[in-house]
Write a protein that holds these residues in place. Structure first.
Motif, PDB file in Angstrom:
ATOM      1  N   SER A  98       0.887  -0.793  -0.134  1.00  0.00           N
ATOM      2  CA  SER A  98      -0.116   0.602  -0.104  1.00  0.00           C
ATOM      3  C   SER A  98       1.032   1.430   0.057  1.00  0.00           C
ATOM      4  O   SER A  98       0.341   2.624  -0.476  1.00  0.00           O
ATOM      5  CB  SER A  98      -0.853  -0.318   1.569  1.00  0.00           C
ATOM      6  OG  SER A  98      -0.289  -0.243   2.198  1.00  0.00           O
ATOM      7  N   THR A  99       2.650   0.900   0.750  1.00  0.00           N
ATOM      8  CA  THR A  99       2.976   2.531   1.307  1.00  0.00           C
ATOM      9  C   THR A  99       3.564   2.730  -1.010  1.00  0.00           C
ATOM     10  O   THR A  99       3.770   4.085  -1.312  1.00  0.00           O
ATOM     11  CB  THR A  99       4.325   2.583   1.446  1.00  0.00           C
ATOM     12  OG1 THR A  99       4.935   1.034   1.739  1.00  0.00           O
ATOM     13  CG2 THR A  99       3.251   2.120   3.313  1.00  0.00           C
ATOM     14  N   TYR A 100       3.701   1.208  -1.473  1.00  0.00           N
ATOM     15  CA  TYR A 100       4.519   1.539  -2.315  1.00  0.00           C
ATOM     16  C   TYR A 100       3.247   2.628  -3.549  1.00  0.00           C
ATOM     17  O   TYR A 100       3.767   2.722  -4.595  1.00  0.00           O
ATOM     18  CB  TYR A 100       4.771   0.322  -3.277  1.00  0.00           C
ATOM     19  CG  TYR A 100       5.888   0.433  -4.515  1.00  0.00           C
ATOM     20  CD1 TYR A 100       7.311   0.871  -4.738  1.00  0.00           C
ATOM     21  CD2 TYR A 100       5.292  -0.119  -5.731  1.00  0.00           C
ATOM     22  CE1 TYR A 100       7.271   1.233  -5.932  1.00  0.00           C
ATOM     23  CE2 TYR A 100       5.601  -0.188  -6.883  1.00  0.00           C
ATOM     24  CZ  TYR A 100       7.029   0.182  -7.196  1.00  0.00           C
ATOM     25  OH  TYR A 100       7.999   0.801  -8.023  1.00  0.00           O
ATOM     26  N   ARG A 139      14.372   3.311  -4.654  1.00  0.00           N
ATOM     27  CA  ARG A 139      13.948   4.098  -3.346  1.00  0.00           C
ATOM     28  C   ARG A 139      13.672   4.750  -2.974  1.00  0.00           C
ATOM     29  O   ARG A 139      13.719   5.324  -1.596  1.00  0.00           O
ATOM     30  CB  ARG A 139      15.915   4.205  -3.118  1.00  0.00           C
ATOM     31  CG  ARG A 139      16.367   3.217  -3.970  1.00  0.00           C
ATOM     32  CD  ARG A 139      16.945   1.806  -2.910  1.00  0.00           C
ATOM     33  NE  ARG A 139      17.102   0.594  -3.387  1.00  0.00           N
ATOM     34  CZ  ARG A 139      17.397  -0.318  -2.287  1.00  0.00           C
ATOM     35  NH1 ARG A 139      17.204   0.063  -1.359  1.00  0.00           N
ATOM     36  NH2 ARG A 139      18.310  -1.227  -2.802  1.00  0.00           N
ATOM     37  N   SER A 140      12.236   5.291  -3.167  1.00  0.00           N
ATOM     38  CA  SER A 140      12.181   6.717  -2.409  1.00  0.00           C
ATOM     39  C   SER A 140      11.281   5.977  -0.836  1.00  0.00           C
ATOM     40  O   SER A 140      11.318   4.828  -0.680  1.00  0.00           O
ATOM     41  CB  SER A 140      10.252   6.317  -3.366  1.00  0.00           C
ATOM     42  OG  SER A 140       9.192   7.011  -2.932  1.00  0.00           O
ATOM     43  N   GLY A 174       0.679   6.167  -6.740  1.00  0.00           N
ATOM     44  CA  GLY A 174      -1.214   6.959  -6.989  1.00  0.00           C
ATOM     45  C   GLY A 174      -1.264   5.804  -7.520  1.00  0.00           C
ATOM     46  O   GLY A 174      -2.718   6.069  -8.764  1.00  0.00           O
ATOM     47  N   THR A 175      -1.311   4.209  -7.375  1.00  0.00           N
ATOM     48  CA  THR A 175      -2.310   3.057  -7.745  1.00  0.00           C
ATOM     49  C   THR A 175      -2.551   2.345  -6.669  1.00  0.00           C
ATOM     50  O   THR A 175      -2.489   2.547  -5.456  1.00  0.00           O
ATOM     51  CB  THR A 175      -1.121   2.335  -8.977  1.00  0.00           C
ATOM     52  OG1 THR A 175       0.040   1.613  -8.411  1.00  0.00           O
ATOM     53  CG2 THR A 175      -0.701   3.295  -9.564  1.00  0.00           C
ATOM     54  N   SER A 176      -3.441   1.218  -6.952  1.00  0.00           N
ATOM     55  CA  SER A 176      -3.861   0.355  -6.474  1.00  0.00           C
ATOM     56  C   SER A 176      -3.783  -0.994  -6.941  1.00  0.00           C
ATOM     57  O   SER A 176      -4.483  -2.018  -7.110  1.00  0.00           O
ATOM     58  CB  SER A 176      -4.940   0.442  -5.945  1.00  0.00           C
ATOM     59  OG  SER A 176      -5.196   1.637  -5.711  1.00  0.00           O
ATOM     60  N   ASN A 177      -2.364  -1.471  -7.110  1.00  0.00           N
ATOM     61  CA  ASN A 177      -2.249  -2.722  -8.062  1.00  0.00           C
ATOM     62  C   ASN A 177      -1.460  -3.595  -6.518  1.00  0.00           C
ATOM     63  O   ASN A 177      -0.657  -3.251  -6.182  1.00  0.00           O
ATOM     64  CB  ASN A 177      -0.866  -2.339  -8.804  1.00  0.00           C
ATOM     65  CG  ASN A 177       0.139  -3.593  -9.851  1.00  0.00           C
ATOM     66  OD1 ASN A 177      -0.719  -4.601  -9.541  1.00  0.00           O
ATOM     67  ND2 ASN A 177       0.354  -3.700 -10.020  1.00  0.00           N
TER      68      ASN A 177
END
Length: 562
Positions: free
Chosen positions: A471-473, A493-494, A478-481
């Motif tokens: 969920s954090t990635y 590395r965000s 801005g997706t729900s994959n």
């Protein structure tokens, strides 16, 4: 008989008059048993003279008046002046005798030779030049004198006294303080004797302004009493003012706050021009079976609607113009919904949020740093907010932040954060957003909260403090994959990638609901450290060891076809 003389008329003579006590005018009114001083001869009648005129002028108007002679009879005088009043004052008797001695000569028989009358026989005062000359005061030609005597035939009846006028109040008279006092001076001697005219009062003028003020006071009192009486009747008995029909073509947005009752709703509708009175709306709401189900929010209504039409339209969801924030929804989605409801271009609300977030009323424990993607994330409490055309984006955002602040305050998040081993309330809100994003049910929320706390522990050797939440990635992207490859996720590395960064993300990844928040504050203590959505959507299973986790992962791959 008068007070001062013997004349039968009502005209008083002056006591010092040379003819005081005369028996009247002979030939016209003679006492009984008394001979006329003119030997019974009828007195010649002359045209009536003015009462207060000049005697010389009268003589000019009557030719031959001075030439006529009349005989004098001493016996008559003796009878009239000597014997008629035995008690007469001696002074006046002597004066009378002296008077006639000066006018004639007494003979041996006691008779006097006749002396011609001076100019006017009708003027008794012209016969005494010696006694009433320049040295004698004229009693009949001064301002305060008695009126001269008149023959009885010329005397006029005294006018009846006029009825006394009702005294006028000084307030209405308008008289000045320095009014002329001439009318109130002492009356003349004749007035004090009862003969003068009634004293003339000073003229009084009415004060028009005073009358006008009185009329206005009484008129205003009557008008005010009538107005309040009419208002009392309208409030108590008359039907409430109301429009007719479904309104005009002019639309208007009315915001109804949460918790507003019928009176408050009616007041707001009246201010917006939708209904004519709040009373009419309350009455119509009470008559509608579903009237009490009107919810808070923004309503698109029309002006000048009947109260019944307004209630019916507000019960229709299509009339509402609101933005609904769902539990776990990200701010990016909320911004898009606001833009749509306000009718502004896409991205407008996001720009306002970035520029004005410090002015929107965030709590003191909110944070912002370069790593935080949106400082308002997590501060839009899930609820319905009014958002209609004509409203500004910052007004809508303020409502959302205020609602969140109000909801968070009772939980005392700063104190609870320290009790749970977190640094501050902002981290506690971040944990609640993770629980909301990964959990599906209330039971899932409590186990999910324990997973987060166990992985954050320094003693965690299973994941070495890595959360490893998809969920954090997805928030970062801005997706729900749910199908993310290990290569893709490990290469990023965000700070929001919890696969490559230990600990919590920089900030919340969504807006948690109250259920998730309560679960975060009250997690389970069963040792859960792993979880997998085995069906990929709704079914989440938990594990305490890595071996159990491997089994759940195989189950997920099987259900998803990987």
């Amino acid at each position: 008989m008068t007070e001062y003389g013997r004349g039968p008329g009502s005209e008083p003579w002056h006591p010092e008059d040379p003819l005081y006590g005369d028996g009247g005018w002979g030939g016209q009114q003679t006492h009984a048993g008394q001979q006329s001083p003119y030997d019974g001869q009828a007195q010649q009648q002359y045209p009536q003279q003015p009462q207060y005129g000049d005697w010389d002028q009268g003589r000019q108007q009557q030719p031959g008046y001075d030439q006529q002679q009349y005989p004098y009879h001493p016996e008559q005088d003796h009878q009239q002046y000597g014997g008629a009043f035995p008690g007469q004052d001696q002074r006046y008797a002597e004066h009378t005798q002296q008077q006639y001695q000066q006018q004639g000569v007494w003979n041996a028989n006691g008779a006097q030779d006749q002396v011609p009358y001076p100019p006017d026989p009708g003027d008794p005062y012209g016969q005494q030049p010696a006694a009433y000359g320049a040295q004698q005061h004229d009693f009949y030609r001064t301002e305060d004198a008695y009126p001269p005597p008149e023959p009885p035939g010329r005397r006029r009846p005294e006018p009846e006294p006029e009825p006394a006028a009702e005294e006028e109040h000084a307030f209405f008279s308008g008289a000045e303080d320095d009014e002329d006092d001439a009318g109130h001076e002492l009356q003349s001697r004749s007035e004090r004797r009862g003969k003068a005219k009634k004293p003339v009062k000073g003229k009084k003028r009415r004060n028009g302004c005073a009358c006008l003020v009185v009329c206005l006071v009484f008129g205003g009192g009557i008008g005010g009493a009538g107005y309040f009486g009419w208002k009392f009747y309208q409030n108590r008995f008359a039907p409430a003012p109301d429009y007719a029909g479904s309104g005009t073509g002019v639309s208007v947005t009315v915001e109804i706050p949460k918790g507003a009752g019928g009176w408050e709703i009616g007041r707001r509708l009246k201010e917006a021009g939708v209904v004519k009175s709040a009373d009419a709306f309350v009455s119509a709401q009470g008559q509608n079976p579903k009237g009490d189900t009107i919810q808070a929010g923004a309503y698109l209504l029309k002006k000048e609607m009947s109260a019944a039409s307004a209630v019916q339209l507000m019960l229709d969801p299509r009339s509402q113009s609101n933005v609904l924030v769902k539990p776990g929804e990200r701010n990016a989605q909320v911004y898009q919904a606001i833009d749509k409801q306000l009718g502004v271009s896409a991205g407008t609300t996001r720009k306002v949020a970035r520029a004005q977030y410090k002015k929107l009323g965030l709590p003191s424990w909110a944070q912002n740093n370069a790593s935080i993607q949106d400082p308002l994330e997590g501060f839009f409490w899930p609820a319905t907010y009014p958002a209609a055309k004509g409203m500004k984006p910052e007004a809508v955002l303020k409502q959302m932040v205020a609602q969140s602040k109000q909801k968070y305050a009772p939980y005392n998040l700063p104190a609870k954060a320290q009790a749970l081993g977190l640094k501050n309330a902002f981290e506690l809100l971040t944990v609640a957003s993770l629980v909301q994003a990964e959990g599906k049910t209330h039971d899932d929320f409590r186990k999910m909260a324990e997973v987060v706390y166990n992985r954050l522990k320094p003693t965690n050797t299973e994941s070495n403090q890595l959360l490893q939440f998809d969920s954090t990635y997805n928030y970062l992207k801005g997706t729900s994959n749910i199908h993310i490859s290990e290569k893709e996720i490990n290469s990023d590395r965000s700070p929001y990638n919890t696969y490559t960064n230990k600990g919590l993300p920089p900030g919340p990844i969504g807006n948690p609901g109250e259920d998730a928040l309560r679960a975060t504050l009250n997690p389970t203590h069963e040792g859960w450290i792993y979880f997998v959505a085995t069906d990929g959507t709704t079914n989440t299973e938990f594990a305490k060891t890595y071996a159990e986790f491997k089994q759940l992962k195989d189950k997920f791959n099987a259900s998803s076809g990987n």
